[in-house]
Design a protein around this motif. Structure first.
Motif, PDB file in Angstrom:
ATOM      1  N   TRP A  25      40.955  56.993  10.470  1.00 17.58           N
ATOM      2  CA  TRP A  25      40.696  55.564  10.321  1.00 17.58           C
ATOM      3  C   TRP A  25      39.978  55.041  11.548  1.00 17.58           C
ATOM      4  N   TYR A  26      38.977  54.220  11.323  1.00 14.38           N
ATOM      5  CA  TYR A  26      38.219  53.623  12.425  1.00 14.38           C
ATOM      6  C   TYR A  26      38.317  52.113  12.328  1.00 14.38           C
ATOM      7  N   THR A  27      38.631  51.478  13.435  1.00 12.07           N
ATOM      8  CA  THR A  27      38.678  50.020  13.470  1.00 12.07           C
ATOM      9  C   THR A  27      37.992  49.525  14.725  1.00 12.07           C
ATOM     10  N   ARG A  28      37.270  48.401  14.597  1.00 13.65           N
ATOM     11  CA  ARG A  28      36.568  47.850  15.741  1.00 13.65           C
ATOM     12  C   ARG A  28      36.489  46.337  15.594  1.00 13.65           C
ATOM     13  N   CYS A  29      36.092  45.674  16.671  1.00 10.93           N
ATOM     14  CA  CYS A  29      35.902  44.228  16.664  1.00 10.93           C
ATOM     15  C   CYS A  29      34.421  43.934  16.450  1.00 10.93           C
ATOM     16  N   PRO A  30      34.079  42.695  16.023  1.00 10.34           N
ATOM     17  CA  PRO A  30      32.677  42.340  15.771  1.00 10.34           C
ATOM     18  C   PRO A  30      31.908  42.058  17.066  1.00 10.34           C
ATOM     19  N   VAL A  31      31.658  43.112  17.815  1.00  9.89           N
ATOM     20  CA  VAL A  31      31.008  43.026  19.122  1.00  9.89           C
ATOM     21  C   VAL A  31      30.105  44.246  19.294  1.00  9.89           C
ATOM     22  N   SER A  35      30.162  52.931  19.023  1.00  9.28           N
ATOM     23  CA  SER A  35      30.787  53.487  17.821  1.00  9.28           C
ATOM     24  C   SER A  35      30.378  52.688  16.586  1.00  9.28           C
ATOM     25  N   GLY A  36      30.262  51.363  16.727  1.00  7.46           N
ATOM     26  CA  GLY A  36      29.810  50.552  15.607  1.00  7.46           C
ATOM     27  C   GLY A  36      28.397  50.911  15.179  1.00  7.46           C
ATOM     28  N   LEU A  37      27.533  51.177  16.160  1.00  2.00           N
ATOM     29  CA  LEU A  37      26.174  51.607  15.845  1.00  2.00           C
ATOM     30  C   LEU A  37      26.181  52.976  15.192  1.00  2.00           C
ATOM     31  N   ALA A  38      27.017  53.881  15.724  1.00  2.00           N
ATOM     32  CA  ALA A  38      27.112  55.220  15.130  1.00  2.00           C
ATOM     33  C   ALA A  38      27.567  55.132  13.686  1.00  2.00           C
ATOM     34  N   ASN A  39      28.466  54.209  13.411  1.00  2.00           N
ATOM     35  CA  ASN A  39      28.916  54.019  12.032  1.00  2.00           C
ATOM     36  C   ASN A  39      27.780  53.492  11.162  1.00  2.00           C
ATOM     37  N   SER A  40      27.014  52.530  11.683  1.00  5.13           N
ATOM     38  CA  SER A  40      25.885  51.980  10.930  1.00  5.13           C
ATOM     39  C   SER A  40      24.832  53.040  10.650  1.00  5.13           C
ATOM     40  N   LEU A  41      24.686  53.986  11.566  1.00  7.34           N
ATOM     41  CA  LEU A  41      23.710  55.056  11.415  1.00  7.34           C
ATOM     42  C   LEU A  41      24.218  56.204  10.540  1.00  7.34           C
ATOM     43  N   GLY A  76      46.233  58.248  12.107  1.00  7.66           N
ATOM     44  CA  GLY A  76      44.861  58.749  12.168  1.00  7.66           C
ATOM     45  C   GLY A  76      43.874  57.775  12.765  1.00  7.66           C
ATOM     46  N   LEU A  77      44.358  56.791  13.537  1.00  5.79           N
ATOM     47  CA  LEU A  77      43.505  55.676  13.949  1.00  5.79           C
ATOM     48  C   LEU A  77      42.775  55.905  15.275  1.00  5.79           C
ATOM     49  N   ILE A  78      41.476  55.549  15.271  1.00  4.29           N
ATOM     50  CA  ILE A  78      40.697  55.414  16.496  1.00  4.29           C
ATOM     51  C   ILE A  78      40.216  53.966  16.544  1.00  4.29           C
ATOM     52  N   ARG A  79      40.398  53.325  17.674  1.00  4.08           N
ATOM     53  CA  ARG A  79      40.091  51.893  17.791  1.00  4.08           C
ATOM     54  C   ARG A  79      39.169  51.640  18.978  1.00  4.08           C
ATOM     55  N   GLU A  80      38.117  50.847  18.752  1.00  2.00           N
ATOM     56  CA  GLU A  80      37.320  50.320  19.850  1.00  2.00           C
ATOM     57  C   GLU A  80      37.260  48.816  19.678  1.00  2.00           C
ATOM     58  N   GLY A  81      37.853  48.100  20.599  1.00  2.00           N
ATOM     59  CA  GLY A  81      37.916  46.654  20.442  1.00  2.00           C
ATOM     60  C   GLY A  81      38.493  45.993  21.671  1.00  2.00           C
ATOM     61  N   VAL A 282      21.768  44.857  13.662  1.00  2.00           N
ATOM     62  CA  VAL A 282      23.119  45.325  13.371  1.00  2.00           C
ATOM     63  C   VAL A 282      24.138  44.372  13.976  1.00  2.00           C
ATOM     64  N   LEU A 283      23.888  43.953  15.216  1.00  2.51           N
ATOM     65  CA  LEU A 283      24.839  43.090  15.911  1.00  2.51           C
ATOM     66  C   LEU A 283      24.936  41.715  15.263  1.00  2.51           C
ATOM     67  N   ALA A 284      23.829  41.204  14.748  1.00  8.85           N
ATOM     68  CA  ALA A 284      23.873  39.917  14.051  1.00  8.85           C
ATOM     69  C   ALA A 284      24.804  40.000  12.847  1.00  8.85           C
ATOM     70  N   ARG A 285      24.756  41.125  12.116  1.00 10.36           N
ATOM     71  CA  ARG A 285      25.659  41.309  10.978  1.00 10.36           C
ATOM     72  C   ARG A 285      27.108  41.428  11.449  1.00 10.36           C
ATOM     73  N   GLU A 286      27.315  42.166  12.542  1.00  8.05           N
ATOM     74  CA  GLU A 286      28.667  42.408  13.033  1.00  8.05           C
ATOM     75  C   GLU A 286      29.332  41.129  13.538  1.00  8.05           C
ATOM     76  N   THR A 287      28.543  40.249  14.149  1.00  3.26           N
ATOM     77  CA  THR A 287      29.102  39.057  14.778  1.00  3.26           C
ATOM     78  C   THR A 287      28.993  37.815  13.913  1.00  3.26           C
ATOM     79  N   PHE A 288      28.457  37.953  12.689  1.00  2.00           N
ATOM     80  CA  PHE A 288      28.297  36.827  11.766  1.00  2.00           C
ATOM     81  C   PHE A 288      27.460  35.705  12.381  1.00  2.00           C
ATOM     82  N   SER A 289      26.459  36.093  13.169  1.00  2.00           N
ATOM     83  CA  SER A 289      25.611  35.094  13.813  1.00  2.00           C
ATOM     84  C   SER A 289      24.155  35.388  13.504  1.00  2.00           C
ATOM     85  N   GLY A 290      23.272  34.496  13.935  1.00  2.00           N
ATOM     86  CA  GLY A 290      21.848  34.689  13.767  1.00  2.00           C
ATOM     87  C   GLY A 290      21.231  35.341  14.989  1.00  2.00           C
TER      88      GLY A 290
END
Length: 366
Positions: A25-31, A35-41, A76-81, A282-290
């Motif tokens: 399981w992978y969990t992260r914050c919207p920042v 790892s978030g980029l690796a997931n997007s890729l 099974g958790l890995i967390r970056e946040g 990618v970051l704009a999507r992750e952070t719900f911003s423009g």
């Protein structure tokens, strides 16, 4: 209201969950995270697949597993946040190991209203500052912890302390009944915005892309730009530094998966250094911003420093945050940072990258 180390609420209790023992399981914050980029890729799940394990995103699992983002009680958790939930979980006895730290400055500031007569940090003397109320437990009270530490740093710049201001508790972040893209965008507006706009408080602490965007939308003024301070110690907070933690059972039973996770993150950090435009998308999507919010919050060179490390400096800065959280009642017990660290997975992951062992993956033109 006064602020002291006795202000606390009981820590959340949870038993370790083995939900899908065959799943990472992978969990992260919207920042911004490698790892978030690796997931997007499409890279982050590859180590789990190679080991015959499933790979799932905790945020997609529904309400039943959502609390595990905060207490880390999932085998099974890995967390970056943010570091507040990670530190609280460790202090509460969750069997986690710290395997990496990142540092990304992200627009930390003290905001005042457009017509405020406050000119600098010293001008906060006698003013009302908004501090989010306690949530259901210490870990989920991270907005309170962020504001407290942000104001502590800002007040110190003006030669002040909490004894020189009036603390007003504000409501927590707005919680939508139905999670939609627009609801998440509204939810990401920081606690304290309504109170500041209504004149119930004179200043609030904010950080990140959506906060910068919302401040501009509402004509709010930056009173103290904490990112402009020379010392990183003045910028220590929930996201600085940001920890990567793993449940001990996953590290013990599948160390190669943890190493592979970190190697994918290191590859993504290398890739990001040459792809600012895509990283911002990618970051704009992750952070719900423009795009304007992303630029305002992170600047032009954040994408070159997404690599995790366990440097002495970052561990020292994390120690500052841990001591702050303990002092202000967020931790049920103190603990030694060094005993939390396992440097071996990151060392092995970096060795894989340096040796060229990791195979490059087609990014689909990104």
């Amino acid at each position: 209201m006064t602020i002291d180390s006795a202000t606390t609420i009981p820590a959340a209790t949870a038993s370790a969950t083995s939900a899908d023992a065959d799943t990472v399981w992978y969990t992260r914050c919207p920042v911004p995270t490698a790892s978030g980029l690796a997931n997007s890729l499409g890279w982050l799940g590859e180590p789990a697949s190679a080991a015959g394990l499933g790979f799932s995103i905790l945020q997609d699992a529904g309400a039943e597993l959502a609390p595990r983002h905060f207490d880390h009680q999932l085998s099974g958790l890995i967390r970056e946040g943010g570091n507040v939930p990670a530190i609280v979980a460790r202090a509460s006895g969750s069997p986690t190991r710290l395997i990496g730290l990142t540092w990304i400055d992200e627009s930390q500031s003290i905001l005042v209203g457009p017509d405020s007569d406050i000119d600098d940090a010293a001008g906060l003397r006698g003013k009302r500052i908004g501090i989010p109320a306690w949530a259901v437990d210490q870990a989920r009270s991270f907005p309170r912890a962020m504001s407290l530490h942000g104001f502590a740093s800002a007040l110190a710049l003006g030669g002040l302390s909490f004894g020189d201001v009036i603390v007003v508790e504000t409501a927590g972040n707005w919680e939508p009944r139905v999670r939609t893209e627009e609801a998440n965008r509204l939810r990401s507006v920081p606690s304290g915005f309504p109170e500041l706009l209504n004149g119930d408080v004179d200043a609030i602490y904010v950080k990140g892309a959506r906060a910068a965007e919302a401040a501009a939308e509402n004509g709010l003024r930056v009173l103290v730009d904490l990112d402009s301070t020379e010392s990183r110690r003045s910028r220590v907070n929930n996201g600085t530094p940001r920890p990567i933690t793993v449940h001990e059972s996953l590290l013990q039973e599948h160390p190669e998966v943890v190493v592979g996770f970190l190697a994918a993150s290191l590859r993504a950090a290398d890739w990001a250094a040459g792809n600012l435009g895509t990283v911002r998308e990618v970051l704009a999507r992750e952070t719900f911003s423009g795009p304007e919010g992303v630029v305002a919050a992170y600047g032009d060179d954040f994408h070159t420093s997404l690599h995790p490390s366990l440097s002495e400096e970052r561990l020292d800065l994390l120690g500052i945050q841990k001591r702050f959280l303990y002092t202000y009642g967020f931790l049920p017990a103190d603990f030694d940072i060094e005993s939390w660290v396992d440097p071996e997975p990151l060392r092995r992951a970096q060795a894989e990258i340096d040796s060229g062992k990791t195979v490059s993956v087609d990014t689909g033109g990104q």
